[in-house]
Design a protein around this motif. Structure first.
Motif, mmCIF file in Angstrom:
data_model
loop_
_atom_site.group_PDB
_atom_site.id
_atom_site.type_symbol
_atom_site.label_atom_id
_atom_site.label_comp_id
_atom_site.label_asym_id
_atom_site.label_seq_id
_atom_site.Cartn_x
_atom_site.Cartn_y
_atom_site.Cartn_z
ATOM 1 N N GLU A 15 7.874 47.815 -18.403
ATOM 2 C CA GLU A 15 8.781 48.754 -17.720
ATOM 3 C C GLU A 15 8.983 49.960 -18.630
ATOM 4 O O GLU A 15 9.523 49.822 -19.731
ATOM 5 C CB GLU A 15 10.114 48.070 -17.416
ATOM 6 C CG GLU A 15 11.213 48.988 -16.927
ATOM 7 C CD GLU A 15 10.830 49.748 -15.676
ATOM 8 O OE1 GLU A 15 10.739 50.982 -15.744
ATOM 9 O OE2 GLU A 15 10.608 49.098 -14.634
ATOM 10 N N ARG A 21 14.608 48.897 -18.203
ATOM 11 C CA ARG A 21 14.123 47.792 -19.037
ATOM 12 C C ARG A 21 15.279 47.045 -19.679
ATOM 13 O O ARG A 21 15.315 45.812 -19.690
ATOM 14 C CB ARG A 21 13.170 48.347 -20.104
ATOM 15 C CG ARG A 21 12.545 47.272 -20.980
ATOM 16 C CD ARG A 21 11.473 47.854 -21.884
ATOM 17 N NE ARG A 21 11.993 48.849 -22.806
ATOM 18 C CZ ARG A 21 11.703 50.153 -22.759
ATOM 19 N NH1 ARG A 21 10.911 50.627 -21.811
ATOM 20 N NH2 ARG A 21 12.216 50.981 -23.644
ATOM 21 N N GLU A 59 5.284 47.056 -13.974
ATOM 22 C CA GLU A 59 5.547 48.350 -13.348
ATOM 23 C C GLU A 59 4.213 48.967 -12.923
ATOM 24 O O GLU A 59 3.241 48.941 -13.681
ATOM 25 C CB GLU A 59 6.254 49.272 -14.335
ATOM 26 C CG GLU A 59 6.535 50.649 -13.768
ATOM 27 C CD GLU A 59 7.123 51.580 -14.808
ATOM 28 O OE1 GLU A 59 7.898 52.462 -14.433
ATOM 29 O OE2 GLU A 59 6.794 51.423 -16.002
#
Length: 206
Positions: A15, A21, A59
């Protein structure tokens, strides 16, 4: 992770947004997961060869390289459920993620507690035997266990959003599974699909 709780396993995370995060890591730790964050797919893949995570959260960057990471995980026989997140999600991207082996596709911005719930659901799902829940369509490639579950809900008349809530998935993920089911069945829409399943004829051409 709270000191009095046993670990539920490791979650690997990619992330790039620092705030997201940190929030996700904190929520996972509060839910008794150990969190390991990675800067890129190469470092995650290297670690996955040495240890099996309980779940992976990837991600999706603009270059869609997360799909390559996902495919490599499957080629390396890492069968941990993978959740793909994206700030620019589309149905096509969700379909590609599902086809590549993702358990869920989550659009940003997301609520961290919802992501944790979906991680719990994905891990529970992966622990269940697939064989008892697979379904075959006549003359077609067999559906996966998750596709079978989605199909059962669609056959019961639930909408995509209702299926998503029932299965603790995102609406995009359900769209992805539905598209995969229709493709396997050669059906143009859900009505055609249900006709085929319940023996009311082959899929329509209109």
């Amino acid at each position: 992770m709270p000191g009095n709780m046993l670990s539920k396993g490791e979650v690997f995370v990619i992330e790039t947004d620092a705030a997201s995060r940190e929030q996700l890591s904190s929520a996972l730790q509060q839910s008794a997961y150990d969190v390991i964050c990675f800067a890129d797919g190469a470092s995650l893949l290297s670690e996955a060869k040495a240890r099996m995570p309980a779940c992976v959260v990837l991600e999706m960057p603009p270059d869609r390289s997360a799909l390559d990471v996902l495919k490599c995980l499957r080629e390396e026989n890492c069968m941990a459920p993978v959740l793909v997140t994206s700030a620019n999600g589309s149905i096509a991207m969700a379909v590609d993620a599902i086809k590549s082996g993702a358990a869920d596709f989550i659009e940003k911005p997301f609520r961290t507690h919802e992501v944790v719930g979906r991680i719990d659901a994905a891990i529970d799902e992966s622990a269940q035997p697939d064989s008892s829940r697979q379904r075959w369509l006549p003359g077609c490639e067999p559906l996966t266990a998750r596709e079978s579950d989605v199909l059962a809900h669609l056959a019961a008349g639930l909408t995509n959003k209702e299926v998503a809530r029932r299965m603790h998935l995102s609406a995009r993920t359900v769209e992805g599974y539905r598209a995969s089911i229709l493709k396997k069945a050669g059906a143009r829409n859900v009505t055609d699909l249900l006709r085929r399943i319940f023996g009311q004829g082959a899929p329509s051409e209109v």
